[in-house]
Design an enzyme around this catalytic site. Structure first.
Site, mmCIF file in Angstrom:
data_model
loop_
_atom_site.group_PDB
_atom_site.id
_atom_site.type_symbol
_atom_site.label_atom_id
_atom_site.label_comp_id
_atom_site.label_asym_id
_atom_site.label_seq_id
_atom_site.Cartn_x
_atom_site.Cartn_y
_atom_site.Cartn_z
ATOM 1 N N CYS A 173 0.879 -1.176 0.000
ATOM 2 C CA CYS A 173 0.000 0.000 0.000
ATOM 3 C C CYS A 173 0.910 1.218 0.000
ATOM 4 O O CYS A 173 2.131 1.097 0.130
ATOM 5 C CB CYS A 173 -0.920 -0.015 1.221
ATOM 6 S SG CYS A 173 -0.047 -0.252 2.771
ATOM 7 N N HIS A 174 0.313 2.375 -0.183
ATOM 8 C CA HIS A 174 1.105 3.601 -0.288
ATOM 9 C C HIS A 174 0.525 4.673 0.626
ATOM 10 O O HIS A 174 -0.647 4.589 1.024
ATOM 11 C CB HIS A 174 1.051 4.158 -1.723
ATOM 12 C CG HIS A 174 1.370 3.160 -2.797
ATOM 13 N ND1 HIS A 174 2.647 2.740 -3.076
ATOM 14 C CD2 HIS A 174 0.569 2.512 -3.686
ATOM 15 C CE1 HIS A 174 2.623 1.875 -4.082
ATOM 16 N NE2 HIS A 174 1.363 1.721 -4.468
ATOM 17 N N THR B 170 6.261 6.309 -7.127
ATOM 18 C CA THR B 170 7.083 7.218 -7.935
ATOM 19 C C THR B 170 6.720 8.688 -7.733
ATOM 20 O O THR B 170 7.565 9.552 -7.934
ATOM 21 C CB THR B 170 6.940 6.881 -9.423
ATOM 22 O OG1 THR B 170 5.548 6.854 -9.763
ATOM 23 C CG2 THR B 170 7.562 5.543 -9.745
ATOM 24 N N ASP C 44 -2.890 -2.517 -2.368
ATOM 25 C CA ASP C 44 -2.462 -1.520 -3.350
ATOM 26 C C ASP C 44 -3.158 -0.166 -3.143
ATOM 27 O O ASP C 44 -3.091 0.716 -3.999
ATOM 28 C CB ASP C 44 -2.668 -2.021 -4.790
ATOM 29 C CG ASP C 44 -1.969 -1.152 -5.827
ATOM 30 O OD1 ASP C 44 -0.931 -0.552 -5.496
ATOM 31 O OD2 ASP C 44 -2.476 -1.058 -6.958
ATOM 32 N N TYR D 194 9.257 -3.950 -10.002
ATOM 33 C CA TYR D 194 7.963 -3.715 -10.644
ATOM 34 C C TYR D 194 8.179 -3.630 -12.153
ATOM 35 O O TYR D 194 8.893 -2.742 -12.632
ATOM 36 C CB TYR D 194 7.346 -2.417 -10.111
ATOM 37 C CG TYR D 194 5.906 -2.166 -10.555
ATOM 38 C CD1 TYR D 194 5.084 -3.202 -10.997
ATOM 39 C CD2 TYR D 194 5.357 -0.885 -10.495
ATOM 40 C CE1 TYR D 194 3.775 -2.963 -11.394
ATOM 41 C CE2 TYR D 194 4.043 -0.636 -10.882
ATOM 42 C CZ TYR D 194 3.266 -1.682 -11.332
ATOM 43 O OH TYR D 194 1.962 -1.453 -11.722
ATOM 44 N N ARG E 174 12.792 -0.435 -3.774
ATOM 45 C CA ARG E 174 11.970 -0.748 -4.949
ATOM 46 C C ARG E 174 12.638 -0.258 -6.219
ATOM 47 O O ARG E 174 13.062 0.905 -6.299
ATOM 48 C CB ARG E 174 10.608 -0.074 -4.813
ATOM 49 C CG ARG E 174 9.593 -0.542 -5.852
ATOM 50 C CD ARG E 174 8.280 0.179 -5.667
ATOM 51 N NE ARG E 174 7.186 -0.487 -6.324
ATOM 52 C CZ ARG E 174 6.074 0.134 -6.730
ATOM 53 N NH1 ARG E 174 5.927 1.430 -6.539
ATOM 54 N NH2 ARG E 174 5.107 -0.533 -7.315
ATOM 55 N N HIS F 258 2.804 -7.190 -8.006
ATOM 56 C CA HIS F 258 1.583 -7.309 -8.798
ATOM 57 C C HIS F 258 1.605 -8.475 -9.797
ATOM 58 O O HIS F 258 1.249 -8.312 -10.980
ATOM 59 C CB HIS F 258 1.319 -5.991 -9.546
ATOM 60 C CG HIS F 258 1.194 -4.792 -8.637
ATOM 61 N ND1 HIS F 258 0.852 -4.870 -7.312
ATOM 62 C CD2 HIS F 258 1.371 -3.450 -8.887
ATOM 63 C CE1 HIS F 258 0.819 -3.657 -6.778
ATOM 64 N NE2 HIS F 258 1.134 -2.788 -7.708
ATOM 65 N N ARG G 240 6.187 4.134 -18.153
ATOM 66 C CA ARG G 240 5.200 5.207 -18.026
ATOM 67 C C ARG G 240 5.318 5.896 -16.652
ATOM 68 O O ARG G 240 4.747 6.958 -16.445
ATOM 69 C CB ARG G 240 3.782 4.670 -18.240
ATOM 70 C CG ARG G 240 3.264 3.787 -17.149
ATOM 71 C CD ARG G 240 1.819 3.349 -17.359
ATOM 72 N NE ARG G 240 1.502 2.218 -16.523
ATOM 73 C CZ ARG G 240 1.196 2.291 -15.243
ATOM 74 N NH1 ARG G 240 1.167 3.459 -14.629
ATOM 75 N NH2 ARG G 240 0.924 1.199 -14.551
HETATM 76 C C1 0GY Z 1 1.231 0.605 -7.686
HETATM 77 C C2 0GY Z 1 1.181 0.824 -9.099
HETATM 78 C C3 0GY Z 1 1.390 1.937 -9.805
HETATM 79 C C4 0GY Z 1 2.070 3.072 -9.375
HETATM 80 C C5 0GY Z 1 3.191 3.019 -8.660
HETATM 81 O O1 0GY Z 1 5.206 3.843 -7.924
HETATM 82 C C6 0GY Z 1 4.135 4.123 -8.457
HETATM 83 O O2 0GY Z 1 3.844 5.255 -8.840
HETATM 84 O O3 0GY Z 1 3.564 1.912 -8.096
HETATM 85 C C7 0GY Z 1 0.952 1.902 -11.199
HETATM 86 O O4 0GY Z 1 0.669 2.984 -11.745
HETATM 87 O O5 0GY Z 1 0.869 0.807 -11.788
HETATM 88 O O6 0GY Z 1 2.074 -0.159 -7.214
HETATM 89 O O7 0GY Z 1 0.426 1.135 -6.946
#
Ligand code: 0GY
Length: 310
Positions: free
Chosen positions: A44-45, A89, A261, A169, A136, A193, A142
């Site tokens: 999660c973020h 990111t 997520d 990722y 990570r 994922h 993208r």
């Molecule tokens: C996720 C997936 C995404 C975004 C990021 O680091 C990120 O910005 O991981 C995505 O856009 O697939 O892990 O939540």
């Protein structure tokens, strides 16, 4: 519950979230499935709040604020016990929002950071002391630029000395090119994922076959059975994702992790109800023994080894 009640309102200087990306679900349902006590949301973020923790000037998207208190309210609502907060990111290599969330979690959160190869030794140590246990590497074009492989190699050498693992990722189509490099990385490697297979290819498709081959090739590889909302063709309740996740859980029961997520950045098609995501768990891990490994034993071994007795 209403999650929006917990959201801090960004100040005048905060950027405006991208209008074409959906905000997180404002009122997730309470899942029918009750996770076992101690269950970990291992992906999660936290985002911002941007007025306090600004987003990276190099970000590819601007999300809505998704602060720690909202994440912790969701954790409790879903019947989960702990979080692994993964640096996204949009915050670049500034891990402050994540560190602040971990510090406020009363020991119930740990983190996966993004770092620059020339990060100072004391800053790396500060991340470790703040609860970070992994780094990570995001290969999605993208989301990030094309960093030189040397940067990753240098970072990997430094963080494995701290006992951290590496989270990668990528989309499975990229594995043909990336597989050799990923295999060359040291230590434990966690694939985000499910390796992002293309579900339209089916279970026997080339992309998923590459992911399975990686898992089969080396017990250093772990994988997250997360993010059905990004993989699905059919949409909620993600019936089409179940066979993929279940194949991984049953094939590699000691090397799988599960996560929500949340807050699901970059979603345009639909925003998942996090309660629905929790209700997938008994379908992808059909026995209590598999669920205990997926939700407790595996993430504890990786993120709280001192409590797991590993
Ligand atoms: C996720 C997936 C995404 C975004 C990021 O680091 C990120 O910005 O991981 C995505 O856009 O697939 O892990 O939540």
């Amino acid at each position: 519950m209403t999650l929006s009640e917990g959201v801090s309102h960004a100040g005048a200087t905060a950027p405006v979230a991208d209008p074409d990306y959906l905000p997180f679900h404002p009122a997730p349902s309470r899942p029918v499935f009750r996770p076992p006590a101690g269950a970990v949301d291992a992906h999660c973020h936290v985002f911002g709040p941007a007025a306090v923790f600004p987003f990276s000037p190099r970000r590819k998207y601007t999300p809505v604020d998704a602060p720690a208190e909202t994440l912790f309210a969701l954790r409790d609502h879903l019947g989960l016990s702990r979080n692994v907060i993964v640096q996204a990111t949009c915050h670049g290599p500034d891990n402050s929002a994540m560190l602040d969330a971990i510090a406020r979690s009363e020991g119930r959160a740990r983190g996966v950071a993004v770092v620059d190869p020339d990060i100072a030794e004391e800053d790396l140590r500060r991340l470790h002391d703040g609860g970070v246990r992994g780094v990570r590497f995001n290969f999605l074009k993208r989301l990030v630029g094309d960093a030189p492989k040397d940067d990753y190699i240098r970072i990997a050498a430094r963080v494995t000395e701290l006992g951290w693992h590496i989270v990668v990722y990528f989309e499975s189509a990229e594995l043909a090119d990336l597989g050799g490099f990923v295999r060359s990385l040291p230590g434990t490697i966690v694939i985000d994922h499910m390796g992002r297979p293309d579900l339209a290819e089916g279970l026997a498709g080339e992309g998923f076959a590459r992911v399975l081959a990686l898992m089969e090739s080396d017990a250093r590889f772990w994988i997250k059975v997360s993010c059905p909302e990004r993989l699905t063709v059919a949409g909620p309740p993600y019936d089409d994702v179940v066979p993929f996740a279940r194949t991984l859980v049953e094939g590699y029961p000691d090397r799988v992790l599960w996560g929500t997520d949340w807050p699901h950045p970059n979603m345009r098609s639909h925003m998942p109800d996090d309660g629905t995501l929790v209700d997938m768990i008994p379908r992808i891990a059909p026995t209590g023994a598999l669920r205990k490994k997926l939700l407790i034993d595996n993430p504890m071994r990786l993120y709280w080894p001192e409590e797991a007795g590993a």
